[in-house]
Scaffold this motif. Structure first.
Motif, PDB file in Angstrom:
ATOM      1  N   ARG A 154     -23.412  -5.887   0.183  1.00 11.76           N
ATOM      2  CA  ARG A 154     -23.378  -5.088  -0.855  1.00 11.76           C
ATOM      3  C   ARG A 154     -22.899  -3.674  -0.633  1.00 11.76           C
ATOM      4  O   ARG A 154     -22.146  -3.122  -1.500  1.00 11.76           O
TER       5      ARG A 154
ATOM      6  N   ASN B   4     -16.965  -5.850  -8.520  1.00 14.44           N
ATOM      7  CA  ASN B   4     -17.998  -5.484  -9.189  1.00 14.44           C
ATOM      8  C   ASN B   4     -19.034  -6.638  -9.528  1.00 14.44           C
ATOM      9  O   ASN B   4     -20.090  -7.010  -9.519  1.00 14.44           O
ATOM     10  N   ASN B   5     -18.337  -8.066  -9.761  1.00 14.92           N
ATOM     11  CA  ASN B   5     -18.781  -9.338 -10.058  1.00 14.92           C
ATOM     12  C   ASN B   5     -19.382  -9.724  -8.544  1.00 14.92           C
ATOM     13  O   ASN B   5     -20.496 -10.165  -8.500  1.00 14.92           O
TER      14      ASN B   5
ATOM     15  N   ASN C 278     -26.658  -8.853  -5.694  1.00 18.63           N
ATOM     16  CA  ASN C 278     -27.798  -8.405  -6.373  1.00 18.63           C
ATOM     17  C   ASN C 278     -28.742  -9.710  -6.350  1.00 18.63           C
ATOM     18  O   ASN C 278     -29.914  -9.565  -6.030  1.00 18.63           O
ATOM     19  N   TYR C 279     -28.285 -10.850  -6.477  1.00 17.83           N
ATOM     20  CA  TYR C 279     -28.994 -11.943  -7.132  1.00 17.83           C
ATOM     21  C   TYR C 279     -29.345 -12.475  -5.568  1.00 17.83           C
ATOM     22  O   TYR C 279     -30.420 -12.870  -5.570  1.00 17.83           O
TER      23      TYR C 279
ATOM     24  N   GLU D   2     -22.725  -8.273  -8.209  1.00 17.78           N
ATOM     25  CA  GLU D   2     -23.776  -8.990  -9.215  1.00 17.78           C
ATOM     26  C   GLU D   2     -24.557 -10.042  -8.180  1.00 17.78           C
ATOM     27  O   GLU D   2     -25.536 -10.564  -8.198  1.00 17.78           O
ATOM     28  N   ASP D   3     -23.387 -10.778  -7.654  1.00 18.54           N
ATOM     29  CA  ASP D   3     -23.889 -12.021  -6.612  1.00 18.54           C
ATOM     30  C   ASP D   3     -24.889 -11.570  -5.695  1.00 18.54           C
ATOM     31  O   ASP D   3     -25.647 -12.353  -5.389  1.00 18.54           O
TER      32      ASP D   3
END
Length: 661
Positions: free
Chosen positions: A309, A286-287, A293-294, A290-291
């Motif tokens: 992703r 999950n983290n 996504n960034y 997020e990376d």
């Protein structure tokens, strides 16, 4: 009669001449005041306000080089390097004999990549000041940038001959040889640089980079750690050390390095991408999402990030989102078999058998067409490979990313290189609180400073409403306009009114103080105090103007500084004696003493201030900073925590930063 006529004409001429002279003197005085106010604004990093002042001077006297020079400095610190170059070029036309002008234009041209222009500037600067070490170094560094290695080495040899204990030219020779692919000579000069200065962070960083290029990961980790110890706020060093630590299977250390790099540079592409890969490897899916996504927010068309992703969304069960990402990659690379295979599996898990079979048929057809069997498993060598940032090869989707070319950012030597605040003792204290034209605000919008005498003054004046607020050094364009308009309106009122209320002088003093014209601000508040010697408000405002002036004059002669110190303390003490229950006066006095590193007295004043007003966040904040400087982290954290609770949320980042230290 003729004599009388001549006398009358002479007398008329004298009156006219004296009027013209006084007008010129007054105009010159105004220009000098505007330049001084602009310089003060730049010193306090309010570059926009400084530019406004210099604009006025340039409009009145475009033939003066100083406003062009100072406006160029303001633009340089706003990263407007083209604007800075244009302004300083105008200053050079007006006065071509000022060495610092060529330095400013040279460093501006370096920032925009005009190295040839910068070399020309440093040629001229050296003709005026041939012993300036910085000019010699910057010119040599520009020659390295233009790949004129032969002349660069000659100039660097000259610098080393002149200044044997100066490490930077040794390092620059090392970089030049490395760019010339001569690792042996590069390493030799790097060793000489470390002999001259064993505490040079750039030297250790370069040594770490050389070890990484040789796959000497343990040594790279050691040398980069030394570089980080000496220069802990450079994100690139953490990213490189993370790569070395991954090769040493130190996953926890690598993760820590990526986290620290992103604390320093939250938008760093490499740190986010590689941390995402590391999180994928350790199962922190999950983290990792997020990376990526960034990463995709920074580079919306990065197919490698889309595929990574997609695999993570696939693993976490968000199959529709995974299919959407796989599809974007496959549309861009139709023969990417791995992507087709993964998408087919997602389709099957969703029960979409027909679409799964279509993907599987595409794979089979492509394999038959190219006479290739099943895709081979990836070897450990391939898993440990690294790809360049610009390299688009989907077979390398889970490889660490490195920059296309490891460029060395030279630390050019110039008085303009850093921010203006680096030229004085850095402090993180909250600003003074005093009279203002603008309303007070922080995150706790229900807190409003109140002083009874301010309300009384506002009832007796027209056109201007005074408030109690922090003395900001970063005004918005609207605030700058209001400050100028208020100053002009009050000046016109003073000039055209016979029986004037002294409060008008106080109001104009406040406007001048906001505009950082402390000389005129002090004159006006003195005029107010001459009529109202028992006004705590007047003495408080005078003390703050005096204190701000003292902060600006940090480089003044000791005797001048001592006189200013006595004057400020006397003003604060007079204000405190007239209004004993005013927490803001105590806070300002404590802040002034904190700037002078008189920590014990500062703590006493802050403590008295919060005893009178326990919601004064700035007092807790500044007392917390003083405790930090005294080495009492426990009390410092407690005060900063309270300041954050009361709305100054920047306190939390300081607590976090000091916790890491």
């Amino acid at each position: 009669m003729q004599v009388q006529s001549f006398s009358r004409i002479s007398f008329t001429f004298l009156i006219l001449f004296s009027f013209i002279c006084s007008t010129k003197v007054r105009a010159q005085y105004n220009v000098d005041r505007l330049i001084t106010s602009g310089r003060v604004a730049v010193y306090y990093e309010d570059y926009i306000l400084g530019i406004q002042y210099f604009n006025q001077v340039i409009a009145m006297k475009p033939y003066l080089y100083e406003p062009w020079h100072y406006r160029a400095i303001a633009k340089f610190h706003l990263d407007d390097y083209h604007g800075a170059e244009a302004d300083v070029s105008e200053a050079i036309k007006l006065n071509p004999y000022i060495t610092s002008l060529y330095d400013l234009r040279g460093i501006s041209r370096i920032r925009i990549g005009d190295y040839e222009g910068a070399i020309a500037d440093y040629d001229k600067a050296l003709s005026l000041d041939p012993t300036n070490q910085n000019f010699w170094y910057n010119r040599a560094a520009c020659r390295v940038e233009t790949k004129d290695y032969e002349r660069a080495h000659l100039e660097l040899d000259t610098i080393i001959t002149k200044w044997k204990k100066y490490a930077s030219p040794y390092l620059l020779k090392c970089e030049a040889y490395l760019q010339q692919k001569d690792t042996v000579k590069g390493t030799e000069w790097l060793g000489k640089a470390l002999e001259v200065d064993p505490y040079n962070a750039e030297a250790w960083r370069l040594r770490g980079g050389i070890c990484m290029s040789k796959s000497e990961w343990k040594e790279a980790d050691e040398y980069l750690s030394k570089a980080i110890h000496l220069k802990p706020k450079k994100a690139g060093n953490y990213i490189n050390r993370a790569v070395a630590r991954l090769r040493l299977n130190n996953l926890r250390g690598a993760m820590s390095d990526y986290n620290l790099a992103l604390d320093l540079e939250p938008n760093n592409f490499l740190a986010h991408y590689n941390r995402g890969l590391l999180r994928l490897q350790v199962g922190d899916d999950n983290n990792a999402i997020e990376d990526f996504n960034y990463v995709l927010a920074l580079e919306p068309n990065n197919m490698m990030a889309f595929f990574n992703r997609a695999t993570l969304l696939d693993r976490t069960g968000d199959l529709k989102a995974a299919i959407a990402d796989y599809t974007k990659v496959i549309d861009e690379f139709p023969n990417f078999w791995t992507g087709l295979h993964y998408r087919a599996e997602c389709y099957r898990r969703l029960g979409m058998t027909a679409k799964a079979e279509m993907d599987e048929f595409r794979i089979l057809k492509a394999q038959n067409d190219k006479h290739l069997g099943k895709q081979n498993r990836w070897s450990r060598k391939k898993l440990e490979a690294m790809r360049k940032k610009s390299e688009i090869d989907l077979d390398k989707y889970d490889q660490l990313v490195v920059e296309d070319e490891q460029t060395d950012e030279h630390e050019y030597k110039s008085e303009y290189r850093g921010k203006v605040q680096n030229h004085r003792v850095e402090s993180q204290y909250q600003p003074y609180i005093s009279l203002s034209l603008f309303d007070y605000s922080n995150a706790m919008t229900n807190y409003h400073p109140f002083v009874a005498e301010v309300d009384e003054v506002n009832r007796r004046t027209e056109g201007v409403r005074l408030t109690v607020s922090t003395i900001s050094t970063h005004l918005t364009n609207e605030e700058i306009k209001k400050q100028f308009d208020t100053t002009d309106a009050l000046t016109a009122k003073i000039a055209n009114t016979q029986h004037l209320s002294p409060i008008t002088y106080l109001a104009r003093s406040v406007a001048y103080c906001i505009g950082q014209n402390y000389g005129d601000a002090l004159k006006d508040v003195d005029a107010y105090l001459a009529e109202n010697p028992n006004s705590a408000l007047g003495w408080w405002h005078r003390a703050v103007c005096n204190a701000r002036q003292a902060d600006y004059e940090t480089g003044a002669e000791p005797q001048t500084a001592q006189l200013r110190l006595k004057s400020v303390n006397a003003d604060f003490e007079r204000a405190e004696s007239l209004d004993k229950d005013n927490a803001y006066i105590l806070y300002c006095h404590g802040t002034f003493l904190a700037h002078r590193q008189d920590y014990d007295k500062a703590i006493q004043y802050f403590t008295r201030a919060v005893a009178l007003d326990d919601r004064l966040a700035e007092a807790y904040f500044n007392r917390g900073m003083v405790y930090y400087y005294k080495g009492d982290k426990v009390k410092g954290n407690a005060d900063l925590s309270k300041a954050g609770e009361l709305g100054l949320y920047s306190a939390y980042s300081i607590i976090k930063s000091n916790s890491k230290k």
